[in-house]
Design a protein around this motif. Structure first.
Motif, PDB file in Angstrom:
ATOM      1  N   ASP A   1       0.829  -1.203   0.000  1.00 14.35           N
ATOM      2  CA  ASP A   1       0.000   0.000   0.000  1.00 14.35           C
ATOM      3  C   ASP A   1       0.868   1.258   0.000  1.00 14.35           C
ATOM      4  O   ASP A   1       0.628   2.194  -0.759  1.00 14.35           O
ATOM      5  CB  ASP A   1      -0.938  -0.016   1.216  1.00 14.35           C
ATOM      6  N   GLU A   2       1.891   1.276   0.866  1.00  9.48           N
ATOM      7  CA  GLU A   2       2.810   2.414   0.904  1.00  9.48           C
ATOM      8  C   GLU A   2       3.610   2.512  -0.389  1.00  9.48           C
ATOM      9  O   GLU A   2       3.864   3.607  -0.889  1.00  9.48           O
ATOM     10  CB  GLU A   2       3.778   2.275   2.077  1.00  9.48           C
ATOM     11  N   MET A   3       4.014   1.368  -0.931  1.00  6.84           N
ATOM     12  CA  MET A   3       4.821   1.409  -2.153  1.00  6.84           C
ATOM     13  C   MET A   3       4.008   1.917  -3.345  1.00  6.84           C
ATOM     14  O   MET A   3       4.529   2.658  -4.179  1.00  6.84           O
ATOM     15  CB  MET A   3       5.439   0.043  -2.440  1.00  6.84           C
ATOM     16  N   LEU A   4       2.722   1.545  -3.424  1.00  7.77           N
ATOM     17  CA  LEU A   4       1.887   2.046  -4.514  1.00  7.77           C
ATOM     18  C   LEU A   4       1.683   3.549  -4.370  1.00  7.77           C
ATOM     19  O   LEU A   4       1.801   4.301  -5.340  1.00  7.77           O
ATOM     20  CB  LEU A   4       0.543   1.315  -4.557  1.00  7.77           C
ATOM     21  N   LEU A   5       1.422   3.994  -3.146  1.00  8.59           N
ATOM     22  CA  LEU A   5       1.299   5.432  -2.910  1.00  8.59           C
ATOM     23  C   LEU A   5       2.611   6.142  -3.230  1.00  8.59           C
ATOM     24  O   LEU A   5       2.616   7.195  -3.866  1.00  8.59           O
ATOM     25  CB  LEU A   5       0.888   5.705  -1.458  1.00  8.59           C
ATOM     26  N   GLY A   6       3.730   5.556  -2.823  1.00  9.23           N
ATOM     27  CA  GLY A   6       5.039   6.142  -3.117  1.00  9.23           C
ATOM     28  C   GLY A   6       5.302   6.233  -4.610  1.00  9.23           C
ATOM     29  O   GLY A   6       5.804   7.240  -5.104  1.00  9.23           O
ATOM     30  N   ALA A   7       4.953   5.178  -5.353  1.00  4.70           N
ATOM     31  CA  ALA A   7       5.149   5.190  -6.812  1.00  4.70           C
ATOM     32  C   ALA A   7       4.285   6.268  -7.453  1.00  4.70           C
ATOM     33  O   ALA A   7       4.749   7.028  -8.307  1.00  4.70           O
ATOM     34  CB  ALA A   7       4.830   3.814  -7.394  1.00  4.70           C
ATOM     35  N   ALA A   8       3.018   6.346  -7.038  1.00  6.49           N
ATOM     36  CA  ALA A   8       2.105   7.338  -7.615  1.00  6.49           C
ATOM     37  C   ALA A   8       2.555   8.761  -7.285  1.00  6.49           C
ATOM     38  O   ALA A   8       2.581   9.636  -8.160  1.00  6.49           O
ATOM     39  CB  ALA A   8       0.683   7.089  -7.116  1.00  6.49           C
ATOM     40  N   ALA A   9       2.935   9.002  -6.035  1.00  3.26           N
ATOM     41  CA  ALA A   9       3.338  10.342  -5.612  1.00  3.26           C
ATOM     42  C   ALA A   9       4.655  10.763  -6.259  1.00  3.26           C
ATOM     43  O   ALA A   9       4.799  11.902  -6.709  1.00  3.26           O
ATOM     44  CB  ALA A   9       3.449  10.403  -4.091  1.00  3.26           C
TER      45      ALA A   9
END
Length: 148
Positions: free
Chosen positions: A47-55
Protein backbone atom coordinates in the motif's frame (compact mmCIF):
# COMPACT_ATOMS: atom_id res chain seq x y z
CA UNK A 1 10.85 2.80 -29.46
CA UNK A 2 12.95 2.27 -26.36
CA UNK A 3 11.87 -0.09 -23.62
CA UNK A 4 13.21 0.19 -20.09
CA UNK A 5 13.18 -3.07 -18.15
CA UNK A 6 13.07 -3.12 -14.35
CA UNK A 7 13.62 -6.16 -12.13
CA UNK A 8 12.79 -6.87 -8.54
CA UNK A 9 14.06 -9.70 -6.33
CA UNK A 10 11.99 -10.74 -3.31
CA UNK A 11 12.55 -13.10 -0.38
CA UNK A 12 9.60 -14.04 1.85
CA UNK A 13 10.28 -15.75 5.18
CA UNK A 14 7.12 -17.73 5.91
CA UNK A 15 3.34 -17.41 5.89
CA UNK A 16 0.99 -14.45 5.73
CA UNK A 17 2.18 -12.83 8.95
CA UNK A 18 5.88 -13.15 8.23
CA UNK A 19 8.15 -10.62 6.59
CA UNK A 20 10.52 -10.40 3.70
CA UNK A 21 12.89 -8.21 1.75
CA UNK A 22 12.83 -6.67 -1.72
CA UNK A 23 15.52 -5.18 -3.92
CA UNK A 24 14.93 -3.35 -7.20
CA UNK A 25 17.75 -1.06 -8.26
CA UNK A 26 18.07 1.58 -5.53
CA UNK A 27 14.95 0.32 -3.74
CA UNK A 28 15.94 -1.98 -0.89
CA UNK A 29 13.42 -2.58 1.87
CA UNK A 30 11.99 -4.99 4.39
CA UNK A 31 8.34 -5.79 3.67
CA UNK A 32 5.29 -7.17 5.45
CA UNK A 33 1.59 -6.65 5.86
CA UNK A 34 0.92 -3.41 7.79
CA UNK A 35 0.01 -3.69 11.46
CA UNK A 36 -3.33 -1.92 10.71
CA UNK A 37 -4.26 -4.87 8.46
CA UNK A 38 -3.32 -7.58 10.93
CA UNK A 39 0.30 -8.04 9.89
CA UNK A 40 3.60 -7.54 11.72
CA UNK A 41 4.21 -4.03 10.32
CA UNK A 42 7.87 -4.65 9.45
CA UNK A 43 9.37 -2.33 6.84
CA UNK A 44 7.12 -1.10 4.07
CA UNK A 45 4.14 -2.71 2.41
CA UNK A 46 2.41 -2.78 -0.98
CA UNK A 47 0.00 0.00 0.00
CA UNK A 48 2.81 2.41 0.90
CA UNK A 49 4.82 1.41 -2.15
CA UNK A 50 1.89 2.05 -4.51
CA UNK A 51 1.30 5.43 -2.91
CA UNK A 52 5.04 6.14 -3.12
CA UNK A 53 5.15 5.19 -6.81
CA UNK A 54 2.11 7.34 -7.61
CA UNK A 55 3.34 10.34 -5.61
CA UNK A 56 6.91 10.16 -6.91
CA UNK A 57 5.78 9.88 -10.52
CA UNK A 58 3.30 12.73 -10.05
CA UNK A 59 5.73 15.21 -8.44
CA UNK A 60 8.50 14.49 -10.99
CA UNK A 61 6.02 14.89 -13.86
CA UNK A 62 4.68 18.14 -12.38
CA UNK A 63 8.20 19.54 -11.86
CA UNK A 64 9.12 18.73 -15.47
CA UNK A 65 5.93 20.34 -16.81
CA UNK A 66 6.46 23.52 -14.78
CA UNK A 67 10.06 23.70 -16.01
CA UNK A 68 9.05 23.20 -19.67
CA UNK A 69 6.42 25.94 -19.26
CA UNK A 70 9.18 28.26 -18.00
CA UNK A 71 7.35 28.88 -14.73
CA UNK A 72 9.72 30.00 -11.98
CA UNK A 73 9.21 27.67 -9.02
CA UNK A 74 10.53 28.68 -5.62
CA UNK A 75 9.51 25.38 -4.03
CA UNK A 76 7.38 22.33 -4.74
CA UNK A 77 6.12 20.06 -1.98
CA UNK A 78 3.61 17.24 -2.01
CA UNK A 79 1.37 15.49 0.49
CA UNK A 80 -0.53 12.47 -0.85
CA UNK A 81 -3.30 10.49 0.83
CA UNK A 82 -4.46 6.98 -0.05
CA UNK A 83 -7.55 5.11 1.09
CA UNK A 84 -7.71 1.30 1.18
CA UNK A 85 -11.13 -0.22 1.82
CA UNK A 86 -11.37 -3.50 3.71
CA UNK A 87 -14.77 -5.16 3.35
CA UNK A 88 -15.32 -8.86 4.09
CA UNK A 89 -11.54 -9.38 4.23
CA UNK A 90 -11.19 -8.03 0.65
CA UNK A 91 -8.68 -5.20 0.35
CA UNK A 92 -9.39 -2.60 -2.35
CA UNK A 93 -7.10 0.35 -3.09
CA UNK A 94 -9.83 2.96 -3.40
CA UNK A 95 -8.25 6.37 -3.97
CA UNK A 96 -5.16 8.56 -4.08
CA UNK A 97 -5.32 12.33 -3.60
CA UNK A 98 -2.26 14.44 -4.37
CA UNK A 99 -2.02 17.81 -2.61
CA UNK A 100 0.88 19.73 -4.15
CA UNK A 101 1.92 23.14 -2.86
CA UNK A 102 3.52 25.06 -5.71
CA UNK A 103 5.26 28.21 -4.55
CA UNK A 104 6.13 30.46 -7.47
CA UNK A 105 8.74 33.19 -7.59
CA UNK A 106 7.66 36.77 -6.83
CA UNK A 107 7.87 37.85 -10.47
CA UNK A 108 5.30 35.27 -11.59
CA UNK A 109 2.45 36.64 -13.66
CA UNK A 110 -1.25 35.87 -13.11
CA UNK A 111 -1.11 33.85 -16.34
CA UNK A 112 1.71 31.70 -14.93
CA UNK A 113 -0.26 31.16 -11.71
CA UNK A 114 -3.27 30.03 -13.74
CA UNK A 115 -1.07 27.73 -15.83
CA UNK A 116 0.48 26.20 -12.69
CA UNK A 117 -3.04 25.28 -11.51
CA UNK A 118 -3.77 23.63 -14.89
CA UNK A 119 -0.44 21.78 -14.92
CA UNK A 120 -1.10 20.38 -11.43
CA UNK A 121 -4.06 18.51 -12.92
CA UNK A 122 -2.42 17.72 -16.25
CA UNK A 123 0.51 16.08 -14.44
CA UNK A 124 -1.93 13.56 -12.94
CA UNK A 125 -3.15 12.61 -16.41
CA UNK A 126 0.38 12.44 -17.83
CA UNK A 127 2.13 10.43 -15.12
CA UNK A 128 2.88 6.84 -16.15
CA UNK A 129 1.78 5.39 -12.80
CA UNK A 130 -1.48 7.38 -12.81
CA UNK A 131 -2.24 6.07 -16.30
CA UNK A 132 -1.59 2.51 -15.07
CA UNK A 133 -4.02 3.01 -12.17
CA UNK A 134 -6.73 4.78 -14.21
CA UNK A 135 -10.08 3.04 -14.02
CA UNK A 136 -9.06 1.07 -10.92
CA UNK A 137 -8.12 3.72 -8.36
CA UNK A 138 -9.84 7.11 -8.04
CA UNK A 139 -7.22 9.83 -8.56
CA UNK A 140 -7.61 13.44 -7.46
CA UNK A 141 -5.51 16.58 -7.20
CA UNK A 142 -6.06 19.39 -4.71
CA UNK A 143 -3.37 21.93 -5.50
CA UNK A 144 -2.32 25.12 -3.79
CA UNK A 145 -0.46 27.69 -5.87
CA UNK A 146 1.05 30.71 -4.17
CA UNK A 147 3.50 33.44 -5.03
CA UNK A 148 6.22 34.61 -2.64
Amino acid sequence: MAKHPFQLEAVWNGGRNSDGHIEAGNLKSSISIPREMGGPGVGTNPDEMLLGAAATCYVITLAAMLERADIGVESLTLHSDAVVDVTNNIFTYESITHKPVITLKAESTPLQVEKAHRLAHKAEESCMISRALAGNVKLATEETVRVV
